[in-house]
Design a protein around this motif. Structure first.
Motif, PDB file in Angstrom:
ATOM      1  N   VAL A  31       0.830  -1.206   0.000  1.00  0.00           N
ATOM      2  CA  VAL A  31       0.000   0.000   0.000  1.00  0.00           C
ATOM      3  C   VAL A  31       0.864   1.256   0.000  1.00  0.00           C
ATOM      4  CG1 VAL A  31      -1.702   1.304   1.329  1.00  0.00           C
ATOM      5  CG2 VAL A  31      -1.921  -1.162   1.127  1.00  0.00           C
ATOM      6  N   GLN A  32       1.953   1.222   0.759  1.00  0.00           N
ATOM      7  CA  GLN A  32       2.839   2.386   0.816  1.00  0.00           C
ATOM      8  C   GLN A  32       3.503   2.622  -0.538  1.00  0.00           C
ATOM      9  OE1 GLN A  32       5.189   2.514   4.656  1.00  0.00           O
ATOM     10  NE2 GLN A  32       4.120   0.573   4.985  1.00  0.00           N
ATOM     11  N   ALA A  33       3.876   1.549  -1.200  1.00  0.00           N
ATOM     12  CA  ALA A  33       4.471   1.693  -2.529  1.00  0.00           C
ATOM     13  C   ALA A  33       3.443   2.241  -3.517  1.00  0.00           C
ATOM     14  CB  ALA A  33       5.002   0.341  -3.014  1.00  0.00           C
ATOM     15  N   VAL A  34       2.214   1.747  -3.454  1.00  0.00           N
ATOM     16  CA  VAL A  34       1.159   2.234  -4.348  1.00  0.00           C
ATOM     17  C   VAL A  34       0.911   3.718  -4.101  1.00  0.00           C
ATOM     18  CG1 VAL A  34      -1.290   2.053  -4.921  1.00  0.00           C
ATOM     19  CG2 VAL A  34       0.074  -0.026  -4.646  1.00  0.00           C
ATOM     20  N   ALA A  35       0.941   4.139  -2.845  1.00  0.00           N
ATOM     21  CA  ALA A  35       0.739   5.561  -2.523  1.00  0.00           C
ATOM     22  C   ALA A  35       1.846   6.413  -3.136  1.00  0.00           C
ATOM     23  CB  ALA A  35       0.694   5.750  -1.015  1.00  0.00           C
TER      24      ALA A  35
ATOM     25  N   TRP B  28       0.052  -8.027  -6.957  1.00  0.00           N
ATOM     26  CA  TRP B  28       0.467  -6.648  -7.220  1.00  0.00           C
ATOM     27  C   TRP B  28      -0.492  -5.982  -8.205  1.00  0.00           C
ATOM     28  CZ3 TRP B  28       3.327  -2.795  -5.534  1.00  0.00           C
ATOM     29  CH2 TRP B  28       4.328  -3.044  -4.587  1.00  0.00           C
ATOM     30  N   THR B  29      -0.830  -6.694  -9.264  1.00  0.00           N
ATOM     31  CA  THR B  29      -1.739  -6.124 -10.265  1.00  0.00           C
ATOM     32  C   THR B  29      -3.071  -5.762  -9.635  1.00  0.00           C
ATOM     33  OG1 THR B  29      -0.684  -7.477 -11.973  1.00  0.00           O
ATOM     34  CG2 THR B  29      -2.820  -6.533 -12.498  1.00  0.00           C
ATOM     35  N   ARG B  30      -3.611  -6.660  -8.840  1.00  0.00           N
ATOM     36  CA  ARG B  30      -4.907  -6.421  -8.212  1.00  0.00           C
ATOM     37  C   ARG B  30      -4.835  -5.305  -7.173  1.00  0.00           C
ATOM     38  NH1 ARG B  30      -8.774 -11.384  -8.193  1.00  0.00           N
ATOM     39  NH2 ARG B  30      -8.070 -12.509 -10.026  1.00  0.00           N
ATOM     40  N   GLU B  31      -3.753  -5.254  -6.404  1.00  0.00           N
ATOM     41  CA  GLU B  31      -3.616  -4.213  -5.385  1.00  0.00           C
ATOM     42  C   GLU B  31      -3.535  -2.828  -6.015  1.00  0.00           C
ATOM     43  OE1 GLU B  31      -3.034  -4.406  -1.562  1.00  0.00           O
ATOM     44  OE2 GLU B  31      -4.549  -5.767  -2.355  1.00  0.00           O
TER      45      GLU B  31
ATOM     46  N   SER C  50      -5.749   2.217  -6.233  1.00  0.00           N
ATOM     47  CA  SER C  50      -5.417   3.453  -6.940  1.00  0.00           C
ATOM     48  C   SER C  50      -6.178   3.494  -8.255  1.00  0.00           C
ATOM     49  CB  SER C  50      -3.904   3.535  -7.204  1.00  0.00           C
ATOM     50  OG  SER C  50      -3.531   2.669  -8.270  1.00  0.00           O
ATOM     51  N   THR C  51      -6.076   4.624  -8.933  1.00  0.00           N
ATOM     52  CA  THR C  51      -6.694   4.752 -10.255  1.00  0.00           C
ATOM     53  C   THR C  51      -5.691   4.456 -11.359  1.00  0.00           C
ATOM     54  OG1 THR C  51      -6.161   7.116 -10.367  1.00  0.00           O
ATOM     55  CG2 THR C  51      -8.273   6.509  -9.367  1.00  0.00           C
ATOM     56  N   LEU C  52      -4.505   3.992 -11.004  1.00  0.00           N
ATOM     57  CA  LEU C  52      -3.452   3.751 -11.986  1.00  0.00           C
ATOM     58  C   LEU C  52      -3.733   2.484 -12.794  1.00  0.00           C
ATOM     59  CD1 LEU C  52      -0.290   4.570  -9.826  1.00  0.00           C
ATOM     60  CD2 LEU C  52      -1.737   6.114 -11.152  1.00  0.00           C
TER      61      LEU C  52
ATOM     62  N   GLU D 133      -3.974   0.808  17.363  1.00  0.00           N
ATOM     63  CA  GLU D 133      -5.405   0.911  17.097  1.00  0.00           C
ATOM     64  C   GLU D 133      -5.784   0.193  15.809  1.00  0.00           C
ATOM     65  OE1 GLU D 133      -7.736   4.238  17.895  1.00  0.00           O
ATOM     66  OE2 GLU D 133      -6.230   5.274  19.054  1.00  0.00           O
ATOM     67  N   LEU D 134      -4.999  -0.810  15.425  1.00  0.00           N
ATOM     68  CA  LEU D 134      -5.294  -1.531  14.197  1.00  0.00           C
ATOM     69  C   LEU D 134      -6.005  -2.841  14.514  1.00  0.00           C
ATOM     70  CD1 LEU D 134      -2.135  -0.938  12.045  1.00  0.00           C
ATOM     71  CD2 LEU D 134      -4.313   0.210  11.950  1.00  0.00           C
ATOM     72  N   PRO D 135      -6.676  -3.411  13.546  1.00  0.00           N
ATOM     73  CA  PRO D 135      -7.428  -4.640  13.807  1.00  0.00           C
ATOM     74  C   PRO D 135      -6.516  -5.803  14.141  1.00  0.00           C
ATOM     75  CG  PRO D 135      -7.316  -4.203  11.461  1.00  0.00           C
ATOM     76  CD  PRO D 135      -6.772  -2.985  12.157  1.00  0.00           C
ATOM     77  N   VAL D 136      -7.034  -6.727  14.951  1.00  0.00           N
ATOM     78  CA  VAL D 136      -6.238  -7.897  15.293  1.00  0.00           C
ATOM     79  C   VAL D 136      -6.376  -8.982  14.235  1.00  0.00           C
ATOM     80  CG1 VAL D 136      -6.214  -7.534  17.767  1.00  0.00           C
ATOM     81  CG2 VAL D 136      -8.155  -8.701  16.723  1.00  0.00           C
ATOM     82  N   LEU D 137      -7.133  -8.724  13.182  1.00  0.00           N
ATOM     83  CA  LEU D 137      -7.307  -9.712  12.128  1.00  0.00           C
ATOM     84  C   LEU D 137      -7.167  -9.033  10.774  1.00  0.00           C
ATOM     85  CD1 LEU D 137      -7.976 -12.698  11.640  1.00  0.00           C
ATOM     86  CD2 LEU D 137     -10.371 -12.052  11.445  1.00  0.00           C
ATOM     87  N   GLN D 138      -6.199  -9.489   9.982  1.00  0.00           N
ATOM     88  CA  GLN D 138      -5.940  -8.896   8.675  1.00  0.00           C
ATOM     89  C   GLN D 138      -5.996  -9.995   7.614  1.00  0.00           C
ATOM     90  OE1 GLN D 138      -2.248  -6.539   8.838  1.00  0.00           O
ATOM     91  NE2 GLN D 138      -2.469  -6.548  11.060  1.00  0.00           N
ATOM     92  N   HIS D 139      -6.920  -9.870   6.674  1.00  0.00           N
ATOM     93  CA  HIS D 139      -7.104 -10.873   5.622  1.00  0.00           C
ATOM     94  C   HIS D 139      -6.378 -10.435   4.352  1.00  0.00           C
ATOM     95  CE1 HIS D 139     -10.091 -13.718   7.238  1.00  0.00           C
ATOM     96  NE2 HIS D 139     -10.521 -12.698   7.950  1.00  0.00           N
ATOM     97  N   THR D 140      -5.661 -11.357   3.725  1.00  0.00           N
ATOM     98  CA  THR D 140      -5.030 -11.099   2.433  1.00  0.00           C
ATOM     99  C   THR D 140      -5.294 -12.289   1.524  1.00  0.00           C
ATOM    100  OG1 THR D 140      -3.253  -9.829   3.458  1.00  0.00           O
ATOM    101  CG2 THR D 140      -2.887 -10.597   1.207  1.00  0.00           C
ATOM    102  N   ASP D 141      -5.888 -12.032   0.377  1.00  0.00           N
ATOM    103  CA  ASP D 141      -6.043 -13.076  -0.635  1.00  0.00           C
ATOM    104  C   ASP D 141      -4.799 -13.084  -1.512  1.00  0.00           C
ATOM    105  OD1 ASP D 141      -8.448 -13.995   0.235  1.00  0.00           O
ATOM    106  OD2 ASP D 141      -9.657 -12.922  -1.230  1.00  0.00           O
TER     107      ASP D 141
END
Length: 768
Positions: free
Chosen positions: A312-316, A341-344, A349-351, A486-494
């Motif tokens: 996400v930081q790289a996409v930003a 990467w393609t999907r993220e 982003s709109t790129l 303050e972040l969620p304790v559960l992070q899902h990544t496909d």
């Protein structure tokens, strides 16, 4: 002067009202979040203060405060002192005015610190009215997205420019006002109308009226129900917590967010503006800082611990540079994460993202060169592309940069050749570099040859903070425990993978046979060239590098066998399967939990997903999507439960274009809301089969669609019928003493319920 001027003034008034309204709507939505947060935060702070003993007041006053009389008077906690106040404290024998005032002042100082540090967590498994109100209020901001904030900012700026012009143009709004305005007033009004016309035209050409209207509509949209808000929170919890931290102003420690960078480097990064025009998601504070670090320092290594969103930081950073006029970007990554990467990029982003991979990669490369966007390629494919000319690439991103730690490899040579031609380069790796100074120096030599020789082994010996300060110009790393307050304790990544050629062949064979279960595990049928298995190895390796325990779930025993062979080593426990006696299953889990540092537990999802607590694991890997969403939920809940002190990262391995993609789409579209409701009902907790779609119908439909898509001729065994699914799809075998068969699926003979019955039988055996 006449109707034309009056029309311009009228348009200006309406535009100013719309511009001001969107800011008001945003303020109202933010205010609603703060209003819902206040009782939760205050209650949490009060409970914390009630647990802090009175003796802590002595620390605040450097030991000068006499507390014996207060304690003998029954004041046990800091909260007791605050509730009493100075007047009541003075009624206590032996407590004078000075002691009472000092005690209250010290208690207030502690209370201020507590209120600054306590973080509200949202427990999705215990929805209460107060937390439901907070989730519903946050839903509005999350659904409106970052574009609502951008519209509000633009609205405030435009309204500030319109107001003085409308005031000066006021006489032109009515003929009688112009008559009494005098010559100077009329001239000023006409000049203001001319400026007003130009400003309105600029705003309309930029589409601002439409943006204001859309943002206001989004900010007024409430969830259809409390249930819908909770379901959305589960799906997008990271965005909810990001906005919660932003609205509350109670993010993690600044020094931790900034990776303990020296002041001069941190100050330069803070000054870097970040344009999020092309971003589709709001960044957390530490993520925005990471993107600015990459932009300000130009050639850097971002080494955040896994789970913190390096992608996400790289996409930003890419989105910012695109907003500044850059048109061509390149991401280099292992083949196992190319689709991700393609999907993220497309989701966040709109790129335009374009894979430069596979047999058509040269044509895709030519298209990217001509039209621009973000090209995504692999280390191997990069060697086949000509290095760019200077200034052609806005940013080169290299994911899993530790892949090029050896300068003698061809992939390192190719990356170096490209990096030499790019002004901005961003390396990403979750592997901590503190204990790999030689490897780190090799990576830095690609980024900053002048800096590489300054990297000293002694800095690493002095500790991670000293090392990071020494290499601050090129290296930023943050840990979960520092920034996830303050972040969620559960992070899902496909984790979407592109099947290898041998994977595809195994998959076609399974489709041709009409064997649904063979289709589901075809990605592991030929381990030597399995794309999913390669990604699983990478995830486990990254967990090992960070000292995290991982649990790997699959529905199939033979898949777990393949995984066990691929991982090997003494740190692998299990597999836990339905044929393992319950006492032995618990012993395996206990041994896994007691193992120091990194370890991997292998578990069959319906055996390991019921009755066992695996909260030692903070990484969960699902080898394939499950037929029932409840099965995945129950398995993940084994790790994500009370007692888990670290965020849990869930990685679901999925293959593009086949059975996985169809299963995910069908289950998400048809059962998302209903399943979320059912998981909160007592009936569904005891009988999860009652809320899921028909497995036989789903399997039949998927097999038939895949046979049609691939154009394969079916065998007699592969002709679709209930018997075809039962016999060809499940690999049945006689039941053993544990109620589980010896085949890959550990299933019982089929009854009229088809696959449902097999799942129920396996669940019953697993729960014994």
């Amino acid at each position: 002067m006449g109707r034309g001027e009056r029309e311009i003034v009228g348009r200006g008034v309406r535009l100013a009202e719309a511009a001001g309204r969107v800011g008001e709507d945003l303020d109202r939505a933010v205010g609603a979040v703060r209003e819902a947060l206040r009782p939760l935060h205050d209650g949490l702070a009060e409970r914390e203060l009630a647990n802090i003993p009175v003796a802590r007041l002595r620390d605040v006053t450097e030991g000068r405060l006499r507390l014996g009389e207060l304690e003998r008077g029954g004041f046990r906690s800091v909260r007791d002192v605050l509730d009493a106040g100075a007047y009541r404290l003075r009624q206590t024998p032996g407590v004078g005015q000075r002691t009472a005032e000092q005690a209250v002042a010290a208690a207030r100082q502690i209370a201020d610190a507590v209120r600054e540090t306590v973080a509200v967590r949202i427990d999705v498994d215990r929805p209460e009215p107060a937390t439901t109100a907070l989730v519903a209020a946050l839903y509005v901001l999350v659904e409106a997205g970052p574009q609502a904030r951008r519209a509000a900012d633009a609205g405030r700026e435009l309204a500030a420019r319109l107001r003085p012009l409308l005031e000066r143009a006021g006489p032109a709004a009515a003929r009688w006002r112009m008559l009494f305005a005098g010559r100077a007033g009329r001239q000023g009004a006409l000049a203001a109308v001319a400026e007003l016309r130009q400003l309105i035209e600029e705003a309309e050409q930029a589409g601002l009226p439409e943006e204001f209207a859309q943002a206001s509509a989004d900010l007024l949209r409430r969830p259809d129900s409390d249930l819908a808000a909770w379901v959305d929170f589960e799906v997008r919890s990271a965005e909810y917590y990001s906005l919660l931290a932003e609205v509350s102003g109670r993010g993690p420690d600044t020094a931790a967010v900034e990776g303990h960078l020296p002041d001069e480097v941190a100050a330069r990064v803070r000054e870097q503006r970040l344009d999020d025009t092309h971003c589709r998601v709001a960044l957390r504070g530490y993520q925005a800082f990471g993107a600015r670090f990459a932009l300000a320092q130009r050639r850097v290594l971002l080494g955040d611990e896994m789970g913190l969103g390096k992608t996400v930081q790289a996409v930003a950073a890419l989105a910012h540079l695109a907003a500044q006029g850059e048109s061509h970007f390149l991401v280099v990554c292992p083949a196992s994460v190319l689709i991700n990467w393609t999907r993220e990029i497309e989701a966040r982003s709109t790129l335009r993202a374009l894979p430069l991979h596979g047999p058509d990669r040269q044509e895709a490369f030519a298209d990217w060169k001509g039209r621009g966007g973000v090209g995504v390629t692999t280390f191997d494919a990069l060697r086949g592309f000509p290095a760019p000319g200077g200034g052609e690439i806005g940013l080169l991103v290299v994911d899993e940069a530790h892949y090029v730690k050896n300068p003698l490899t061809r992939r390192a040579e190719a990356v170096t050749a490209w990096a030499d031609r790019c002004e901005r380069v961003l390396f990403l790796t979750g592997t901590p570099m503190e204990n790999r100074v030689a490897e780190f120096r090799n990576l830095v030599r690609i980024l900053r040859p002048d800096f590489a020789d300054k990297v000293d082994e002694q800095d690493s010996v002095a500790g991670s903070t000293a090392f990071r300060r020494a290499v601050a110009p090129v290296y930023l790393r943050r840990n979960q425990q520092d920034v996830l307050a303050e972040l969620p304790v559960l992070q899902h990544t496909d984790e979407w993978e592109e099947l290898s050629r041998s994977d595809e062949e195994a998959y076609r064979d399974a489709v041709r046979a009409g064997n649904f279960m063979a289709m589901r595990r075809a990605a592991y049928a030929r381990p030597q060239d399995s794309a999913k298995l390669q990604r699983l190895r990478e995830l486990v390796a990254e967990a090992a590098e960070n000292g995290l325990k991982a649990v790997v779930f699959s529905a199939f025993r033979d898949v777990l066998g393949v995984v066990e062979d691929a991982l090997g080593g003494r740190a692998v426990f299990g597999p836990v399967t339905g044929s393992v006696p319950p006492a032995r299953r618990q012993q395996i889990v206990d041994d896994f939990s007691a193992a120091p540092g990194h370890a991997v537990l292998l578990a069959q999802i319906e055996a390991g997903g019921v009755g066992l607590n695996m909260q030692a694991a903070s990484v969960v890997i699902l080898c394939e999507p499950q037929i029932k969403p409840t099965i995945e939920h129950q398995a993940v809940a084994r790790a994500h439960r009370m007692g888990q002190v670290r965020p849990v990262q869930v990685h679901r391995l999925l293959a593009t274009g086949g059975v996985d993609e169809r299963m995910v789409r069908m289950l998400e579209n048809k059962t998302r809301l209903f399943d979320a409701y059912a998981r909160r009902s007592a009936v569904a907790e005891s009988t999860p089969d009652a809320v899921d779609v028909s497995d036989v119908a789903l399997a039949r439909r998927i097999v038939e669609e895949e046979q049609a898509r691939l154009g394969v001729a079916t065998t007699d065994a592969g002709r679709m019928s209930t018997a075809g699914i039962d016999a060809a799809g499940m690999d049945f075998a006689p039941m053993d003493a544990g109620g589980i068969d010896a085949a890959g699926m550990d299933s019982a003979p089929m009854d009229a319920g088809g696959i449902d019955a097999a799942h129920r039988h396996a669940e019953g055996a697993a729960a014994e």
